[in-house]
Design a protein around this motif. Sequence first.
Motif, mmCIF file in Angstrom:
data_model
loop_
_atom_site.group_PDB
_atom_site.id
_atom_site.type_symbol
_atom_site.label_atom_id
_atom_site.label_comp_id
_atom_site.label_asym_id
_atom_site.label_seq_id
_atom_site.Cartn_x
_atom_site.Cartn_y
_atom_site.Cartn_z
ATOM 1 N N UNK A 421 0.839 -1.204 0.000
ATOM 2 C CA UNK A 421 0.000 0.000 0.000
ATOM 3 C C UNK A 421 0.868 1.246 0.000
ATOM 4 N N UNK A 422 1.924 1.231 0.804
ATOM 5 C CA UNK A 422 2.821 2.392 0.879
ATOM 6 C C UNK A 422 3.525 2.640 -0.450
ATOM 7 N N UNK A 423 3.739 1.567 -1.229
ATOM 8 C CA UNK A 423 4.473 1.676 -2.488
ATOM 9 C C UNK A 423 3.543 1.886 -3.683
ATOM 10 N N UNK A 424 2.407 2.473 -3.431
ATOM 11 C CA UNK A 424 1.500 2.803 -4.526
ATOM 12 C C UNK A 424 0.791 1.619 -5.129
ATOM 13 N N UNK A 425 0.660 0.514 -4.382
ATOM 14 C CA UNK A 425 -0.062 -0.653 -4.860
ATOM 15 C C UNK A 425 0.815 -1.698 -5.515
ATOM 16 N N UNK A 426 2.138 -1.462 -5.585
ATOM 17 C CA UNK A 426 3.063 -2.422 -6.185
ATOM 18 C C UNK A 426 3.751 -3.210 -5.076
#
Length: 577
Positions: A421-426
């Motif tokens: 989640x913190x990595x933009x969904x990746x």
Amino acid sequence: MRRDPLKRLNVGLLAVAFVLSLFAGRLVQLQTIESGKYTELALRQRLQDITLPAGRGDITDVQGNSLAMTVEARGIFADPYIIKPEKRQQIAGALAPILGKDPAEIIKVISRPNTRFQYLAHGVPPDQARVVTSLKFLGIGTLPEYRREYPNASLAAGVIGFVNGSGQGAAGLEYSMNSMLAGRDGWQRVEISPEGQHIPMGESQKKPPVPGRDLRLTLLRDLQFRAQEAIERKVRETGARSGSVVVMDPRNGQLLAMASAPGFDPNNYGKYPRATWGSPVVQEAYEPGSTGKVVTAAAVMEKGGVTRDTVFHVRDRIRKYDREFRDSHDHAPEDLTFAGVLAKSSNVGTIMASERISKETLYHYLREFGFGSKTGIGLPGETAGQLKPPDKWWGTDRYPIAFGQTLSVNALQMASVYATIANGGVRVAPTLLAGTTDENGTFTPAPAPQSKRVISGETAKELRDMLEGATGREGTAPGARIEGYRVAGKTGTAQIVNPRTGLYHEGRYTSSFTGFAPADDPQLVVQVVLQDPRKGGYYGGDVAAPVFKDVMTYALANRKIPPTGSKPPKVKIYARD
């Protein structure tokens, strides 16, 4: 009449000549025809094969600070062939206290027949070996070896593991990466005199050892120390059975700290229970409780048409078929936004939202986020947790699964969920190994970890904003707030299952908090888990969130990450806001 004396003399001479011819024939046979055979047997008696140990590779943190190192040592050996029986008791009595062994064990070794080489001890420090040689016992000698040392004692012991008395990795990375660290031993064949001395100009063959490779980890020693100190202190304060902290960079999957308590000192591993030798970060499965609600939130926002402002009329309990599910606290009916459902960690609201998607969709997102699969970071004994496929779910299983129960994960899996989640969904697979260094000093970086998009960037951003509400005034973890920084996260408080009965233990909980910062530009994820805290509360916001704050505050300073200076978004908790 007497026989002719000349005839008797001739017969005697013939007999002597015959005997001498036999001796001469045998001598010719030994010196010519069979000379090679007996030369070989004699040489074989004098030749001894000696192992040349390979230097074991070091293990360091990402900055090159040593976590496990190889130092010079000695092997103590005996030549039982030349040790006189009457000297055995004296030798055993003198060597036993120096080597820390039973005299009877030494006598057994030095009394073995038909052998010229037996090890008495490995890894003896050079100063102790000098004491042994000073005794000048015939048939006792030393050989150069290596010994494993852990200069930081218990620091990261659950990750590093240890090397046993046979020189083999027996836990942690020392075990799982043993073949790479150990290298390949060499050997030397030397000629030994009957007195046990090496013949300098005698027969000699040699195969040099191949040193092991050094491992460079992604861990940061100072951050690891702070995380370990924080969790050890909280385990003592709360009387918890165990605790763990994971610090992770969500952008590249690198693990910066993996701390657990109770731990052990790998320099003296035998003095600690075997249960402490592993890493609960990957070996212990637990129900994530409310920290798992973010997966349900992601699924309903992606596939169920739910937004952060979708309103749910939430009571403190809800009945589904023959089961009643409750929130953690009694409360009057509330009109909560979905952001409010997450901030207040409402089980009932989460169940209501989860009904917007099928159980197959929920299962799909759980799998995509890593539930039910090992992270593959290379530590032994890792559990994949438990996640049954939908066709194995009972009629009401989908509801507790939606709020983080009736399934299990390890702490690293849960940290990876929030990192996604913190990595933009990746989702970037967690990684512990930065690379390896060979005997020539050449560093080879580890392959880049696999990455995969799990949710859209828009959904990830919405979830980040919503998770920021958990650390606000209306959230469950205001104790996780850090002055000057925007912090997002989620508490978890789940009952512990009794593995013998399959039922929940009354009054026993897993308390957790997972979060990241800065919330609008996440660079660090910190996951805290406490198993069965017995003093000072058990809610994740009360016992786990303060550890998160301590470790995250230090990590932000250690990594020189400044506040973004931006203002948090306005997140509606109640429909009336």
